[in-house]
Design an enzyme around this catalytic site. Structure first.
Site, mmCIF file in Angstrom:
data_model
loop_
_atom_site.group_PDB
_atom_site.id
_atom_site.type_symbol
_atom_site.label_atom_id
_atom_site.label_comp_id
_atom_site.label_asym_id
_atom_site.label_seq_id
_atom_site.Cartn_x
_atom_site.Cartn_y
_atom_site.Cartn_z
ATOM 1 N N CYS A 1 0.804 -1.223 0.000
ATOM 2 C CA CYS A 1 0.000 0.000 0.000
ATOM 3 C C CYS A 1 0.835 1.270 0.000
ATOM 4 O O CYS A 1 0.290 2.370 -0.087
ATOM 5 C CB CYS A 1 -0.949 -0.006 1.199
ATOM 6 N N GLU B 1 -0.371 5.362 13.326
ATOM 7 C CA GLU B 1 -0.023 6.529 12.515
ATOM 8 C C GLU B 1 -0.086 7.798 13.358
ATOM 9 O O GLU B 1 0.769 8.688 13.218
ATOM 10 C CB GLU B 1 -0.956 6.651 11.307
ATOM 11 N N LYS C 1 -9.637 7.793 2.482
ATOM 12 C CA LYS C 1 -10.082 6.412 2.245
ATOM 13 C C LYS C 1 -11.497 6.182 2.767
ATOM 14 O O LYS C 1 -12.145 5.208 2.383
ATOM 15 C CB LYS C 1 -9.117 5.416 2.879
ATOM 16 N N HIS D 1 -9.825 1.663 -0.029
ATOM 17 C CA HIS D 1 -8.368 1.537 -0.061
ATOM 18 C C HIS D 1 -7.937 0.924 -1.386
ATOM 19 O O HIS D 1 -8.191 -0.249 -1.647
ATOM 20 C CB HIS D 1 -7.929 0.658 1.115
ATOM 21 N N HIS E 1 -2.704 8.146 6.019
ATOM 22 C CA HIS E 1 -2.924 6.805 5.463
ATOM 23 C C HIS E 1 -4.251 6.254 5.965
ATOM 24 O O HIS E 1 -5.058 5.765 5.175
ATOM 25 C CB HIS E 1 -1.768 5.890 5.866
ATOM 26 N N PHE F 1 1.902 -3.379 3.868
ATOM 27 C CA PHE F 1 2.324 -4.686 4.370
ATOM 28 C C PHE F 1 3.798 -4.886 4.023
ATOM 29 O O PHE F 1 4.262 -4.486 2.954
ATOM 30 C CB PHE F 1 1.511 -5.806 3.720
#
Length: 411
Positions: A162, A313, A334, A339, A302, A399
């Site tokens: 991502c 975050e 998002k 996403h 994010h 990831f």
């Protein structure tokens, strides 16, 4: 010598709209791109999650049929958004050897791969298309864009989950700084709303299961958030040296002033709860830009709407900005788009550029009650950014512990 790197064109195909302006208008209006899936396989396979944020306009309705048939949907989206960005930039005249492509994907041609597997099992090896590998490979989107525009400086691919397309933007900035090109088409794409990915993400408890109310399922920072919503689409940006842009009289949207890329080396799927890699990526972006944290006026976070990811975050941002982080307008887009995995960073960079241009931070929808552990300045309505100079960061974390941050300045 440090060069100024500017953005002269943008394009996007997203769950909110078929173009960048359409997507931006829908985002500001507080719309959601999440909808119930109508494919037969949803019921046939008894999927636990029955919705996603599919792109609003299918790319094969825009591309000519021969081109579309040679490309996986992920590459189709990439080419559509790149065509828009190129036209938006005024179709720059640049020598092919001075035009580069930095493009990204998190997963690549999953539909091509799994459709070919089904064909092999059901109809035998002779019926597997000879273009299967060129369509499924992760660099297919970059190759398609480079071949269409005859970009011969380079055609590079990032696949860092991502964080992919934000990392590609950072790469494009650095490649232009290094003098490897005068113009770069950068961005990211993903088309992975497929039974196997839905089942897999659902199995790891990463997806929201609000099947009865898809439009409000993505709830970054809300106390009742329960996972992310899968999205699809692509976004592209035309970056060039300011010298090249001014010489051709181009309209300039914004300046890319720095980027930071780091790794957590912590866990294959979980963020470092102390946000060390993420905070370092933010600091690297600001250091490369030659600015202090006090100059940042907007953050596109994010913020995927997962119970664990959103707080980590915040920890990273607070480490960089201190108590001031509570006064910086933050957007978690998002909530509206879902996403887009490898395509999300490029789309959010487009939104960040528009936010600086229009001096408004887009809304974060669907927050029923703000998580008191994440006291950021977030609103369900657009937030004004003021009249002075604007500096924003856009964050992407993936990831594998990948972290990428791009810093953008208004012009």
């Amino acid at each position: 010598m440090t060069k100024k790197i500017v953005v002269t064109g943008v394009g996007a195909s997203s769950p909110l709209g078929g173009t960048a302006p359409e997507s931006w208008a829908a985002l500001l209006a507080g719309e959601s791109g999440a909808r119930s899936l109508t494919h037969d396989w949803v019921a046939e396979l008894e999927l636990p999650v029955t919705f996603a944020a599919e792109a609003k306009v299918r790319p094969d309705t825009i591309l000519d049929r021969p081109t579309a048939k040679r490309l996986d949907p992920s590459s189709q989206f990439a080419l559509v958004s790149a065509l828009e960005a190129w036209a938006d930039a005024g179709s720059p005249e640049v020598a092919p050897e001075r035009l580069g492509v930095d493009y990204a994907t998190g997963i690549g041609g999953v539909w091509t791969l799994l459709d070919a597997w089904d064909t092999l099992r059901e109809r035998g090896p002779r019926r597997v298309l000879p273009m299967t590998v060129p369509m499924l490979m992760p660099n297919a989107a970059s190759a398609a864009v480079s071949m269409h525009f005859e970009a011969r400086a380079f055609a590079r691919t990032v696949a860092s989950a991502c964080a992919s397309s934000t990392e590609s933007l950072v790469n494009a900035y650095e490649h232009l700084q290094a003098g490897l090109a005068d113009v770069v088409i950068a961005g990211g794409t993903e088309s992975a709303i497929h039974p196997i990915t839905i089942a897999s993400f659902a199995s790891m408890q990463a997806l929201s299961r609000r099947n009865d109310d898809p439009a409000t399922a993505s709830r970054p920072y809300s106390v009742d958030r329960d996972g992310f919503v899968m999205g699809e689409g692509a976004a592209s940006l035309v970056l060039e040296t300011e010298e090249h842009a001014l010489a051709r009289g181009a309209r300039i949207y914004a300046e890319i002033v720095g980027g930071g890329v780091t790794a957590d080396s912590y866990h294959i799927t979980a963020n470092d709860p102390e946000g060390r890699g993420a905070s370092r990526a933010v600091r690297l972006a600001l250091e490369q830009a030659g600015v202090s944290p006090d100059e940042v006026t907007h953050i596109n976070a994010h913020a995927t709407s997962t119970p664990v990811g959103d707080p980590s975050e915040y920890v990273a941002l607070r480490e960089v900005f201190g108590e001031r982080v509570h006064d910086i307008p933050v957007s978690a887009t998002k909530a509206s788009t879902g996403h887009l995995l490898g395509g999300t960073g490029a789309l959010e960079a487009v939104f960040t550029i528009f936010a600086l241009r229009d001096r408004v931070a887009p809304p974060t929808i669907n927050i029923t009650e703000m998580d008191p552990a994440i006291p950021l300045k977030v609103s369900g309505e657009p937030q004004p950014l003021g009249d002075g100079p604007q500096l924003a960061i856009s964050n992407s974390f993936g990831f594998g512990g990948h972290n990428a941050v791009v810093a953008i300045r208004s012009v």
